[in-house]
Scaffold this motif. Structure first.
Motif, short mmCIF file in Angstrom:
data_model
loop_
_atom_site.label_atom_id
_atom_site.label_comp_id
_atom_site.label_asym_id
_atom_site.label_seq_id
_atom_site.Cartn_x
_atom_site.Cartn_y
_atom_site.Cartn_z
N CYS A 205 0.85 -1.19 0.00
CA CYS A 205 0.00 0.00 0.00
C CYS A 205 0.89 1.24 0.00
O CYS A 205 1.88 1.30 0.75
CB CYS A 205 -0.90 0.00 1.23
SG CYS A 205 -1.86 1.52 1.44
N ASP B 256 0.46 5.22 0.69
CA ASP B 256 -0.44 6.25 1.23
C ASP B 256 0.34 7.55 1.39
O ASP B 256 1.09 7.71 2.35
CB ASP B 256 -1.02 5.78 2.58
CG ASP B 256 -1.93 6.81 3.23
OD1 ASP B 256 -1.84 8.01 2.89
OD2 ASP B 256 -2.71 6.42 4.11
N ALA C 150 -3.76 9.95 2.03
CA ALA C 150 -5.05 9.35 2.40
C ALA C 150 -5.31 9.44 3.90
O ALA C 150 -6.33 9.98 4.33
CB ALA C 150 -5.11 7.90 1.93
N THR D 292 -7.98 -0.53 5.36
CA THR D 292 -6.82 -0.67 4.48
C THR D 292 -6.06 -1.95 4.79
O THR D 292 -5.71 -2.72 3.88
CB THR D 292 -5.90 0.55 4.61
OG1 THR D 292 -6.63 1.73 4.26
CG2 THR D 292 -4.68 0.42 3.72
N LEU E 50 4.04 5.02 3.94
CA LEU E 50 3.07 5.99 4.45
C LEU E 50 3.77 7.33 4.67
O LEU E 50 4.88 7.37 5.20
CB LEU E 50 2.51 5.49 5.78
CG LEU E 50 1.71 6.47 6.64
CD1 LEU E 50 0.34 6.72 6.04
CD2 LEU E 50 1.58 5.94 8.07
#
Length: 212
Positions: A118, A120, A123, A139, A151
């Motif tokens: 993921c 991010d 977000a 998520t 992130l």
């Protein structure tokens, strides 16, 4: 209250200061090396060109975005040909020639799983504190047990009550798990006059990575 309508209105009125034109340098510097074909989730993707960069590295990329304007602008700005089909409440736009899909709709209605990673950037910081834990849980439920996460979070002084939200550093491991590590940070108030003009002496952007 930050609702879906809030974001649709921001896109409608062009109030998208969160959008970055180029590829985020922190993505290029800190993205983990994963096997080609790994499936990457990009929540609340907007029209970020970071998705193009990820797809060009050989990853299969799925962005999720509620604003049809953002989706149309992303596909149009990058001159991408695509097919569209409907799955329930969601529209799936599959790009020709790149391993890239944009899912148009409410992220909390997106239920696909088994993503290998993921990314991010904007977000979690778009989520008010009341929805942040739900966002992270949703998520994590989309990812494999060994997924990587990159992130980017923000922490700043003052009492700003709109996105991007400030997130206390100690809350990141509580939300994402103790294995997530802060690998870089920068006080943007020292290098970018706009944050000083907004009254900030601290506007820290931090990069976190979870890499099992």
């Amino acid at each position: 209250m930050i609702t879906n309508e809030f974001w649709l209105d921001r896109w409608k009125n062009g109030r998208i200061g969160f959008h970055q034109e180029g590829v985020n340098p922190k993505l290029i510097e800190f993205w983990p090396i994963l096997p080609k074909g790994s499936h990457i989730l990009v929540p609340l993707c907007g029209k970020s060109n970071d998705m193009i960069w990820l797809a060009e590295q050989g990853y299969r990329v799925t962005g999720v975005e509620i604003s049809s304007l953002a989706v149309i602008q992303f596909l149009g700005d990058n001159d991408l040909a695509y097919d569209t089909h409907q799955e329930g409440e969601l529209k799936i736009h599959t790009v020709h020639g790149l391993p890239l899909r944009i899912v148009e709709g409410d992220y909390f209605q997106f239920s696909e799983t088994e993503f290998d990673a993921c990314y991010d950037r904007a977000a979690m910081v778009a989520m008010p504190e009341s929805r942040r834990a739900d966002y992270v849980t949703h998520t994590l439920n989309r990812l494999t047990a060994t997924a990587c996460i990159l992130l980017i979070s923000l922490h700043y002084d003052g009492d700003k009550q709109c996105p991007p939200f400030s997130i206390e550093e100690q809350s990141i491991p509580l939300l994402w798990g103790v294995d997530i590590q802060k690998i870089a940070s920068e006080n943007l108030a020292l290098t970018n006059p706009q944050y000083k003009e907004q009254g900030h002496s601290i506007f820290e952007e931090s990069v976190w990575r979870l890499q099992p």
